[in-house]
Design a protein around this motif. Sequence first.
Motif, PDB file in Angstrom:
ATOM      1  N   SER A  16       0.814  -1.204   0.000  1.00  0.00           N
ATOM      2  CA  SER A  16       0.000   0.000   0.000  1.00  0.00           C
ATOM      3  C   SER A  16       0.854   1.262   0.000  1.00  0.00           C
ATOM      4  O   SER A  16       1.782   1.384   0.788  1.00  0.00           O
ATOM      5  CB  SER A  16      -0.920   0.011   1.221  1.00  0.00           C
ATOM      6  N   PRO A  17       0.500   2.225  -0.868  1.00  0.00           N
ATOM      7  CA  PRO A  17       1.220   3.500  -0.869  1.00  0.00           C
ATOM      8  C   PRO A  17       0.680   4.488   0.162  1.00  0.00           C
ATOM      9  O   PRO A  17       0.959   5.669   0.086  1.00  0.00           O
ATOM     10  CB  PRO A  17       1.001   4.008  -2.295  1.00  0.00           C
ATOM     11  N   ALA A  18      -0.103   4.006   1.134  1.00  0.00           N
ATOM     12  CA  ALA A  18      -0.680   4.887   2.146  1.00  0.00           C
ATOM     13  C   ALA A  18      -0.727   4.208   3.503  1.00  0.00           C
ATOM     14  O   ALA A  18      -0.707   2.989   3.604  1.00  0.00           O
ATOM     15  CB  ALA A  18      -2.098   5.302   1.732  1.00  0.00           C
ATOM     16  N   THR A  19      -0.788   5.041   4.537  1.00  0.00           N
ATOM     17  CA  THR A  19      -1.021   4.547   5.898  1.00  0.00           C
ATOM     18  C   THR A  19      -2.336   5.134   6.381  1.00  0.00           C
ATOM     19  O   THR A  19      -2.736   6.224   5.974  1.00  0.00           O
ATOM     20  CB  THR A  19       0.097   4.966   6.872  1.00  0.00           C
ATOM     21  N   ALA A  30     -14.490   9.694  15.859  1.00  0.00           N
ATOM     22  CA  ALA A  30     -13.276   9.140  15.258  1.00  0.00           C
ATOM     23  C   ALA A  30     -12.703  10.143  14.267  1.00  0.00           C
ATOM     24  O   ALA A  30     -13.428  10.733  13.477  1.00  0.00           O
ATOM     25  CB  ALA A  30     -13.596   7.837  14.532  1.00  0.00           C
ATOM     26  N   VAL A  31     -11.387  10.319  14.334  1.00  0.00           N
ATOM     27  CA  VAL A  31     -10.672  11.091  13.322  1.00  0.00           C
ATOM     28  C   VAL A  31      -9.854  10.073  12.545  1.00  0.00           C
ATOM     29  O   VAL A  31      -8.892   9.500  13.062  1.00  0.00           O
ATOM     30  CB  VAL A  31      -9.766  12.176  13.937  1.00  0.00           C
ATOM     31  N   ILE A  32     -10.285   9.816  11.323  1.00  0.00           N
ATOM     32  CA  ILE A  32      -9.620   8.842  10.462  1.00  0.00           C
ATOM     33  C   ILE A  32      -8.678   9.597   9.544  1.00  0.00           C
ATOM     34  O   ILE A  32      -9.113  10.492   8.808  1.00  0.00           O
ATOM     35  CB  ILE A  32     -10.653   8.037   9.644  1.00  0.00           C
ATOM     36  N   SER A  33      -7.397   9.256   9.596  1.00  0.00           N
ATOM     37  CA  SER A  33      -6.389   9.946   8.792  1.00  0.00           C
ATOM     38  C   SER A  33      -5.748   8.991   7.806  1.00  0.00           C
ATOM     39  O   SER A  33      -5.602   7.804   8.085  1.00  0.00           O
ATOM     40  CB  SER A  33      -5.287  10.510   9.691  1.00  0.00           C
ATOM     41  N   ILE A  38      -3.789   7.591  -2.399  1.00  0.00           N
ATOM     42  CA  ILE A  38      -4.936   6.689  -2.500  1.00  0.00           C
ATOM     43  C   ILE A  38      -5.296   6.601  -3.972  1.00  0.00           C
ATOM     44  O   ILE A  38      -5.621   7.605  -4.614  1.00  0.00           O
ATOM     45  CB  ILE A  38      -6.125   7.174  -1.658  1.00  0.00           C
ATOM     46  N   ASP A  39      -5.195   5.381  -4.490  1.00  0.00           N
ATOM     47  CA  ASP A  39      -5.462   5.145  -5.910  1.00  0.00           C
ATOM     48  C   ASP A  39      -6.137   3.794  -6.068  1.00  0.00           C
ATOM     49  O   ASP A  39      -6.623   3.221  -5.089  1.00  0.00           O
ATOM     50  CB  ASP A  39      -4.171   5.239  -6.725  1.00  0.00           C
ATOM     51  N   ILE A  67      -2.611  13.574   1.971  1.00  0.00           N
ATOM     52  CA  ILE A  67      -2.712  12.769   0.755  1.00  0.00           C
ATOM     53  C   ILE A  67      -2.092  13.550  -0.397  1.00  0.00           C
ATOM     54  O   ILE A  67      -2.505  14.670  -0.704  1.00  0.00           O
ATOM     55  CB  ILE A  67      -4.181  12.402   0.440  1.00  0.00           C
ATOM     56  N   GLU A  68      -1.097  12.947  -1.034  1.00  0.00           N
ATOM     57  CA  GLU A  68      -0.377  13.596  -2.125  1.00  0.00           C
ATOM     58  C   GLU A  68      -0.989  13.305  -3.490  1.00  0.00           C
ATOM     59  O   GLU A  68      -0.868  14.106  -4.410  1.00  0.00           O
ATOM     60  CB  GLU A  68       1.081  13.146  -2.108  1.00  0.00           C
ATOM     61  N   PHE A  69      -1.617  12.138  -3.635  1.00  0.00           N
ATOM     62  CA  PHE A  69      -2.301  11.772  -4.870  1.00  0.00           C
ATOM     63  C   PHE A  69      -3.614  11.114  -4.490  1.00  0.00           C
ATOM     64  O   PHE A  69      -3.659  10.290  -3.580  1.00  0.00           O
ATOM     65  CB  PHE A  69      -1.468  10.808  -5.716  1.00  0.00           C
ATOM     66  N   PHE A  70      -4.686  11.478  -5.207  1.00  0.00           N
ATOM     67  CA  PHE A  70      -6.004  10.931  -4.912  1.00  0.00           C
ATOM     68  C   PHE A  70      -6.685  10.626  -6.234  1.00  0.00           C
ATOM     69  O   PHE A  70      -7.033  11.532  -6.994  1.00  0.00           O
ATOM     70  CB  PHE A  70      -6.820  11.950  -4.105  1.00  0.00           C
TER      71      PHE A  70
END
Length: 140
Positions: A16-19, A30-33, A38-39, A67-70
Amino acid sequence: MTVFSTNALIDRTDESPATFATCWLPPSTAVISAHGEIDAVNAAEFADYALQHTGKAKQVAVDLTDIEFFGTAGFSALRAMDTHCSTTSVDWVLVPSKAVSRLLRICDPNSELHTCYSVAAALSTLNGKTPLLQLVTKSR
């Protein structure tokens, strides 16, 4: 903003390119980060993670400021979350990054997804308070 308790869960697979992380605020917010990209590779993973944590909350702020790319698959994940929250009466607010905002201008031109400029503003909105205005410097 005072955080009474934080139970952050950080999940990442090597592919995964994200955490993803969740911070819990009393009584059931809840604060979901998400951090990274995300692709199509990880949008389903993001959707599953968000829906899992949304199911335990009454209010949710989704922080995508890092998020750098969405991609469009990420937008589909947000739509799934919006549908889930609507049917389960969970209030939620999205805090987008520049990349997310760019895609929202195309995929959500009527601004149907509720957004705020910061997590603090999102939490204020969820608690029924009008968020303070964000000061922006005038460009020369």
